[in-house]
Motif scaffolding. Structure first.
Motif, short mmCIF file in Angstrom:
data_model
loop_
_atom_site.label_atom_id
_atom_site.label_comp_id
_atom_site.label_asym_id
_atom_site.label_seq_id
_atom_site.Cartn_x
_atom_site.Cartn_y
_atom_site.Cartn_z
N GLY A 9 62.38 66.60 66.86
CA GLY A 9 61.15 67.45 67.15
C GLY A 9 61.17 68.81 66.82
N GLY A 10 62.31 69.17 65.72
CA GLY A 10 62.58 70.64 65.52
C GLY A 10 61.67 71.22 64.37
N GLY A 11 61.88 72.16 64.02
CA GLY A 11 61.01 72.98 63.00
C GLY A 11 61.66 72.47 61.80
N GLY A 12 62.66 71.74 61.47
CA GLY A 12 63.11 70.99 60.19
C GLY A 12 62.16 69.94 60.04
N GLU A 13 61.74 69.26 61.00
CA GLU A 13 60.77 67.91 60.76
C GLU A 13 59.63 68.41 60.77
OE1 GLU A 13 64.46 67.04 61.72
OE2 GLU A 13 63.47 68.32 63.35
N ARG A 14 59.16 69.74 61.26
CA ARG A 14 57.65 70.12 60.84
C ARG A 14 57.62 70.32 59.29
NH1 ARG A 14 53.26 72.37 62.81
NH2 ARG A 14 54.12 72.77 64.78
N VAL A 15 58.64 70.85 58.62
CA VAL A 15 58.86 71.21 57.20
C VAL A 15 58.59 69.84 56.48
CG1 VAL A 15 60.59 71.68 55.54
CG2 VAL A 15 60.17 73.41 57.43
N LEU A 16 59.42 68.55 56.88
CA LEU A 16 59.39 67.43 56.38
C LEU A 16 57.99 67.05 56.36
CD1 LEU A 16 60.64 64.58 55.62
CD2 LEU A 16 60.91 64.09 57.83
N TRP A 17 57.25 66.73 57.32
CA TRP A 17 55.84 66.28 57.46
C TRP A 17 55.05 67.00 56.55
CZ3 TRP A 17 56.84 61.64 58.46
CH2 TRP A 17 57.68 61.01 59.30
N GLU A 18 55.04 68.50 56.75
CA GLU A 18 54.08 69.53 55.99
C GLU A 18 54.34 68.87 54.48
OE1 GLU A 18 51.55 70.86 57.05
OE2 GLU A 18 51.94 71.86 58.84
N ALA A 19 55.62 68.94 54.06
CA ALA A 19 55.85 68.79 52.74
C ALA A 19 55.34 67.30 52.02
CB ALA A 19 57.46 68.67 52.36
N ILE A 20 55.51 66.25 53.03
CA ILE A 20 54.97 64.93 52.83
C ILE A 20 53.50 64.97 52.64
CG2 ILE A 20 54.54 62.55 53.52
CD1 ILE A 20 57.45 62.82 54.69
N SER A 21 52.84 65.76 53.52
CA SER A 21 51.64 66.02 53.47
C SER A 21 51.09 66.66 52.07
CB SER A 21 50.93 66.70 54.65
OG SER A 21 49.68 66.85 54.76
N ALA A 22 51.55 67.73 51.76
CA ALA A 22 51.48 68.35 50.66
C ALA A 22 51.43 67.45 49.43
CB ALA A 22 52.24 69.76 50.42
N ILE A 23 52.67 66.73 49.14
CA ILE A 23 52.76 65.81 47.97
C ILE A 23 51.76 64.76 48.10
CG2 ILE A 23 54.32 64.06 46.94
CD1 ILE A 23 56.72 65.93 47.94
N SER A 24 51.32 64.18 49.27
CA SER A 24 50.60 63.09 49.25
C SER A 24 49.18 63.66 48.95
CB SER A 24 50.47 62.44 50.56
OG SER A 24 50.01 63.29 51.62
N GLU A 25 48.88 64.70 48.98
CA GLU A 25 47.58 65.28 48.67
C GLU A 25 47.34 65.73 47.03
OE1 GLU A 25 46.81 68.46 51.13
OE2 GLU A 25 46.74 67.48 53.16
N LYS A 26 48.45 66.18 46.57
CA LYS A 26 48.59 66.62 45.21
C LYS A 26 48.81 65.66 44.29
CE LYS A 26 49.21 69.48 41.83
NZ LYS A 26 48.12 70.59 41.13
N TYR A 27 49.81 64.54 44.74
CA TYR A 27 50.09 63.44 43.93
C TYR A 27 49.82 62.22 44.60
CZ TYR A 27 52.70 67.15 41.75
OH TYR A 27 53.38 68.62 41.43
#
Length: 446
Positions: free
Chosen positions: A35-53
């Motif tokens: 539940g740390g900040g690194g996991e927030r990066v992971l989920w936001e990055a996945i969200s960004a990629i799924s929206e763009k691609y």
């Protein structure tokens, strides 16, 4: 010998071509359910990629035993991020990267273990693109060798120039024991080990086509060791839920909070030591019964659980059981509640690469004190239009003094700092992260 060579070559071609999944993106993140900040990066990055691609298949290599539904549910609960288009590749050998597996030569052991774990990952899925979002840089040559386009987001360098300097100066720290620091021969040996390790680390890091770092401190250290220029992308801080909170109305006087995973480098012991000094401060004697510290954070494994038990023992030894409470793996709703009701925040990690929690403090109006180093010093608790946005400290006394100052601030000064902090943290939005992340990784998708 010839048979062994043919066998190795056969395995290579089978993994390189037989396990290849075209049009796929895989994130190497063995602790994705933390539940740390690194996991927030992971989920936001996945969200960004799924929206763009939207046509890309997205995978996560994880060592977590929880089901996909449970992991995604907790991600939404903790970070308010809803993810659907993702498939989990479960890894059995995550223990190979656990620090507890390597009590000696930990860096080398974990790095070697990460290579073994990456090979297990490739045996199960060989993606077109792999993005390491935890900093396992020794895996990059292996992914590159098997034909993957490699990108990485580094939260914290595996080895930094600061670590080399501490060993050289024989300074004891959580990653340099007093036994070694007090012995010139052992210190010389460890320094030689670190120097050779940093060269191998640089070689592996340069097998990544895209390198992103999360702060000025991380960028400076990594660029120096890897001898290349990384893209500084501040981690996503979805502060929308916090900026809506009342700045002052629901604050509980003398309630202090911290939010950090119970990892050794977060230095929760320093929080207890500082609170003890604050609790014994004669200037607060009339309000002592109101003083409280809530230490909230994620517990990932038995090592974290053991540290929580040690903290409980320390709290009991100081007779502070009624004043200090520990809350593990709390929900996003509880996090919001703490940020809205606490009058002071504390964050004690030295050389914190960035410090998302410090940004959350600013956004919520919880005036906080962080360690006078790295991210909190260079990127977060910086002045806004000439006014302070938080406080900095280095040891138990200075943390206690800063907390006292925050708790006793006149209302007018308190509100001014809260407003400065809230305006300052707009630099760290999720939207800005997604824009910068997609720009930096665009070459991987060509």
């Amino acid at each position: 010998m010839i048979f062994f060579f043919i066998l190795c070559l056969s395995v290579f071609f089978w993994v390189r071509f037989g396990r290849r999944q075209n049009n796929s993106v895989a994130f190497f993140h063995p602790y994705c359910d933390a539940g740390g900040g690194g996991e927030r990066v992971l989920w936001e990055a996945i969200s960004a990629i799924s929206e763009k691609y939207p046509t890309r298949q997205i995978f996560i290599y994880t060592g977590d035993e929880a089901s996909s539904k449970e992991i995604l549910s907790r991600a939404e609960s903790r970070f308010n991020i809803k993810i659907e288009n993702v498939t989990f590749i479960h890894l059995k050998y995550r223990w190979m990267v656990e620090a507890s597996t390597w009590p000696s030569f930990t860096l080398a052991g974990q790095s070697a273990g990460s290579i073994f774990l990456a090979f297990e990952a490739l045996l199960k899925l060989n993606p077109e693109i792999v993005i390491d979002s935890m900093g396992y840089s020794f895996t990059y040559p292996l992914f590159w060798l098997f034909g993957c386009k490699v990108g990485c987001y580094i939260h914290y360098p595996t080895i930094s120039t600061d670590m080399l300097q501490k060993v050289s100066k024989r300074e004891a720290d959580f990653n340099n024991s007093e036994t070694i620091a007090n012995n010139s021969v052992l210190s010389s040996g460890k320094l030689l080990y670190y120097q050779h390790f940093s060269k191998i680390y640089a070689f592996c890091g340069n097998r990544s086509s895209v390198v992103m770092t999360n702060s000025s401190w991380t960028q400076n250290h990594l660029d120096q060791i890897w001898a290349r220029k990384s893209a500084k992308i501040f981690p996503p801080c979805d502060v929308s839920a916090f900026t809506k909170l009342e700045i002052e109305q629901k604050r509980i006087p003398f309630q202090i909070m911290s939010l950090a995973q119970f990892r050794p480098e977060k230095n929760h012991k320093l929080q207890v030591e500082a609170f003890k000094q604050l609790y014994e401060n004669p200037n607060l004697s009339s309000d002592r019964s109101k003083l409280s510290l809530i230490m909230a954070g994620g517990v990932r494994n038995p090592g974290d659980e053991a540290r929580v038990e040690e903290l409980q023992s320390l709290i009991s030894a100081y007779g502070l059981e009624k004043a200090i409470t520990i809350e593990k793996n709390i929900s996003f709703e509880r996090i919001v509640e703490l940020f809205e009701t606490s009058s002071c925040g504390i964050h004690t990690m030295k050389d914190e690469h960035f410090g998302i929690t410090c940004v959350d403090f600013q956004a919520s109006g919880t005036i906080a004190v962080g360690h006078d180093s790295a991210g909190p010093k260079e990127d977060i608790f910086v002045d806004y239009k000439g006014g302070p946005t938080g406080f900095l400290a280095t040891d138990a006394k200075s943390f206690a003094d800063s907390m006292e100052k925050i708790l006793l601030l006149p209302s007018e000064k308190k509100i001014k700092i809260q407003e400065n902090a809230r305006n300052s943290c707009k630099r760290f939005s999720s939207e800005q992260f997604k824009t910068d992340f997609l720009y930096a990784t665009a070459k991987l998708f060509k």
